[in-house]
Design a protein around this motif. Structure first.
Motif, PDB file in Angstrom:
ATOM      1  N   ALA A   1       0.924  -0.915  -0.009  1.00 35.05           N
ATOM      2  CA  ALA A   1       0.168  -0.228  -0.022  1.00 35.05           C
ATOM      3  C   ALA A   1       1.061   1.058   0.182  1.00 35.05           C
ATOM      4  O   ALA A   1       0.595   2.077  -0.472  1.00 35.05           O
ATOM      5  CB  ALA A   1      -1.125  -0.083   1.246  1.00 35.05           C
ATOM      6  N   GLU A   2       1.656   1.206   1.009  1.00 30.85           N
ATOM      7  CA  GLU A   2       2.690   2.388   1.011  1.00 30.85           C
ATOM      8  C   GLU A   2       3.426   2.220  -0.690  1.00 30.85           C
ATOM      9  O   GLU A   2       4.250   4.005  -1.033  1.00 30.85           O
ATOM     10  CB  GLU A   2       4.012   2.022   2.561  1.00 30.85           C
ATOM     11  N   ASP A   3       3.877   1.888  -1.028  1.00 32.77           N
ATOM     12  CA  ASP A   3       4.816   1.627  -2.383  1.00 32.77           C
ATOM     13  C   ASP A   3       3.703   1.953  -3.523  1.00 32.77           C
ATOM     14  O   ASP A   3       4.166   2.945  -4.023  1.00 32.77           O
ATOM     15  CB  ASP A   3       5.030   0.207  -2.734  1.00 32.77           C
ATOM     16  N   LYS A   4       2.299   1.661  -3.262  1.00 31.14           N
ATOM     17  CA  LYS A   4       1.622   2.369  -4.333  1.00 31.14           C
ATOM     18  C   LYS A   4       1.253   3.599  -3.969  1.00 31.14           C
ATOM     19  O   LYS A   4       0.497   4.335  -5.088  1.00 31.14           O
ATOM     20  CB  LYS A   4       0.002   1.622  -4.233  1.00 31.14           C
ATOM     21  N   LYS A   5       1.078   4.123  -2.364  1.00 31.11           N
ATOM     22  CA  LYS A   5       1.155   5.185  -2.356  1.00 31.11           C
ATOM     23  C   LYS A   5       1.902   6.663  -3.405  1.00 31.11           C
ATOM     24  O   LYS A   5       2.514   7.714  -3.859  1.00 31.11           O
ATOM     25  CB  LYS A   5       1.499   5.620  -1.341  1.00 31.11           C
ATOM     26  N   ARG A   6       3.399   5.931  -2.770  1.00 32.63           N
ATOM     27  CA  ARG A   6       4.499   6.664  -2.992  1.00 32.63           C
ATOM     28  C   ARG A   6       4.635   6.464  -4.849  1.00 32.63           C
ATOM     29  O   ARG A   6       5.038   7.557  -6.130  1.00 32.63           O
ATOM     30  CB  ARG A   6       6.238   5.182  -3.157  1.00 32.63           C
ATOM     31  N   THR A   7       4.437   5.693  -5.618  1.00 33.02           N
ATOM     32  CA  THR A   7       4.208   5.441  -7.000  1.00 33.02           C
ATOM     33  C   THR A   7       3.719   6.278  -7.298  1.00 33.02           C
ATOM     34  O   THR A   7       4.101   7.440  -8.386  1.00 33.02           O
ATOM     35  CB  THR A   7       3.641   4.258  -7.695  1.00 33.02           C
ATOM     36  N   LYS A   8       2.170   6.745  -7.359  1.00 33.01           N
ATOM     37  CA  LYS A   8       1.507   7.966  -7.556  1.00 33.01           C
ATOM     38  C   LYS A   8       1.683   9.690  -7.441  1.00 33.01           C
ATOM     39  O   LYS A   8       1.716  10.179  -8.032  1.00 33.01           O
ATOM     40  CB  LYS A   8      -0.174   7.818  -6.547  1.00 33.01           C
ATOM     41  N   LYS A   9       2.809   9.412  -5.972  1.00 30.50           N
ATOM     42  CA  LYS A   9       2.989  10.611  -5.630  1.00 30.50           C
ATOM     43  C   LYS A   9       3.780  10.788  -6.282  1.00 30.50           C
ATOM     44  O   LYS A   9       4.047  12.141  -7.361  1.00 30.50           O
ATOM     45  CB  LYS A   9       3.326  10.658  -4.314  1.00 30.50           C
ATOM     46  N   ARG A  10       4.922   9.325  -7.236  1.00 35.26           N
ATOM     47  CA  ARG A  10       6.599   9.898  -7.482  1.00 35.26           C
ATOM     48  C   ARG A  10       5.445  10.555  -9.327  1.00 35.26           C
ATOM     49  O   ARG A  10       6.135  11.344 -10.095  1.00 35.26           O
ATOM     50  CB  ARG A  10       6.758   8.876  -7.691  1.00 35.26           C
ATOM     51  N   LYS A  11       4.364   9.592 -10.292  1.00 37.61           N
ATOM     52  CA  LYS A  11       3.708   9.816 -11.323  1.00 37.61           C
ATOM     53  C   LYS A  11       3.217  11.699 -10.682  1.00 37.61           C
ATOM     54  O   LYS A  11       3.573  12.452 -12.281  1.00 37.61           O
ATOM     55  CB  LYS A  11       2.407   8.802 -11.438  1.00 37.61           C
ATOM     56  N   GLU A  12       2.899  11.813  -9.632  1.00 39.30           N
ATOM     57  CA  GLU A  12       2.615  13.349  -9.789  1.00 39.30           C
ATOM     58  C   GLU A  12       3.931  14.824  -9.964  1.00 39.30           C
ATOM     59  O   GLU A  12       3.494  15.375 -10.386  1.00 39.30           O
ATOM     60  CB  GLU A  12       1.970  13.493  -8.606  1.00 39.30           C
ATOM     61  N   LEU A  13       4.798  13.852  -9.262  1.00 44.02           N
ATOM     62  CA  LEU A  13       5.691  15.059  -9.879  1.00 44.02           C
ATOM     63  C   LEU A  13       6.538  15.088 -10.683  1.00 44.02           C
ATOM     64  O   LEU A  13       6.830  16.041 -11.136  1.00 44.02           O
ATOM     65  CB  LEU A  13       7.267  14.070  -8.387  1.00 44.02           C
ATOM     66  N   TRP A  14       6.471  13.560 -11.390  1.00 42.83           N
ATOM     67  CA  TRP A  14       6.905  13.651 -12.780  1.00 42.83           C
ATOM     68  C   TRP A  14       5.962  14.726 -13.514  1.00 42.83           C
ATOM     69  O   TRP A  14       7.104  15.225 -14.702  1.00 42.83           O
ATOM     70  CB  TRP A  14       7.379  12.028 -13.604  1.00 42.83           C
TER      71      TRP A  14
ATOM     72  N   LYS B   1       4.482  17.099 -12.922  1.00 43.45           N
ATOM     73  CA  LYS B   1       4.824  18.720 -12.817  1.00 43.45           C
ATOM     74  C   LYS B   1       6.485  19.040 -13.391  1.00 43.45           C
ATOM     75  O   LYS B   1       6.301  19.815 -13.312  1.00 43.45           O
ATOM     76  CB  LYS B   1       4.806  19.178 -10.865  1.00 43.45           C
ATOM     77  N   ILE B   2       7.668  17.974 -13.062  1.00 44.66           N
ATOM     78  CA  ILE B   2       8.303  18.897 -13.892  1.00 44.66           C
ATOM     79  C   ILE B   2       8.317  18.309 -14.915  1.00 44.66           C
ATOM     80  O   ILE B   2       9.042  19.446 -15.692  1.00 44.66           O
ATOM     81  CB  ILE B   2       9.827  17.347 -13.506  1.00 44.66           C
ATOM     82  N   GLY B   3       7.068  18.193 -15.988  1.00 47.83           N
ATOM     83  CA  GLY B   3       7.539  17.418 -17.315  1.00 47.83           C
ATOM     84  C   GLY B   3       6.143  18.693 -18.112  1.00 47.83           C
ATOM     85  O   GLY B   3       6.741  19.127 -19.221  1.00 47.83           O
ATOM     86  N   LYS B   4       5.611  19.161 -17.570  1.00 50.93           N
ATOM     87  CA  LYS B   4       5.223  20.271 -17.750  1.00 50.93           C
ATOM     88  C   LYS B   4       5.933  21.548 -17.731  1.00 50.93           C
ATOM     89  O   LYS B   4       6.566  22.099 -17.368  1.00 50.93           O
ATOM     90  CB  LYS B   4       3.651  20.862 -16.915  1.00 50.93           C
TER      91      LYS B   4
END
Length: 149
Positions: free
Chosen positions: A131-144, A146-149
């Protein structure tokens, strides 16, 4: 004998809650009566552990520091002895001696609480990690994103 006037502390007031606001009010009356189930679970644990009740009583006394007789143990397990419930402070030792978790499970049934045995703890911990990995993956995707825009 003199009478003292006791000053009451008017600052402290105890408020009572109406019974309807208690979370337990949603449960049916008697739905958490666990007496019979706990006695049955203890009887089953004592039967299946392979130890004599004398040995269990002796080990229970050793582990808890309270003298427990075989007669007490028999009364706790006897279905007809409603005036002899198992004291809660002996449950951990009984569980350890008999290696049977059904006593605790019987006591908790209906509360929504679940008991994990030692073999199930690893699965639970893996579930938390997943469950923690899934949350981190979601957060990582959100950060990527933001960076990509």
């Amino acid at each position: 004998m003199s009478k003292r006037n006791r000053k009451s502390d008017n600052r402290m007031v105890q408020l009572t809650l109406p019974l309807s606001s208690l979370p337990s009010q949603s449960l049916e009356s008697g739905s958490l009566r666990r007496f019979e189930a706990v006695k049955e679970a203890l009887g089953h644990a004592l039967k299946e552990c392979g130890l004599s009740r004398d040995v269990v009583a002796e080990e229970l006394s050793r582990l808890t520091g309270h003298q427990v007789s075989i007669h007490q143990l028999n009364n706790w397990a006897a279905p007809g002895k409603e005036d002899r419930p198992i004291p809660l402070h002996f449950v951990a030792a009984l569980t350890e001696i008999t290696e049977d978790y059904s006593l605790i499970k019987a006591a908790l049934e209906g509360t929504g609480c679940k008991l994990l045995g030692p073999e199930e703890v690893a699965y639970f911990e893996l579930g938390i990690m997943a469950a923690e990995d899934k949350k981190r993956t979601k957060k990582r995707k959100e950060l990527w994103d933001k960076i990509g825009k």
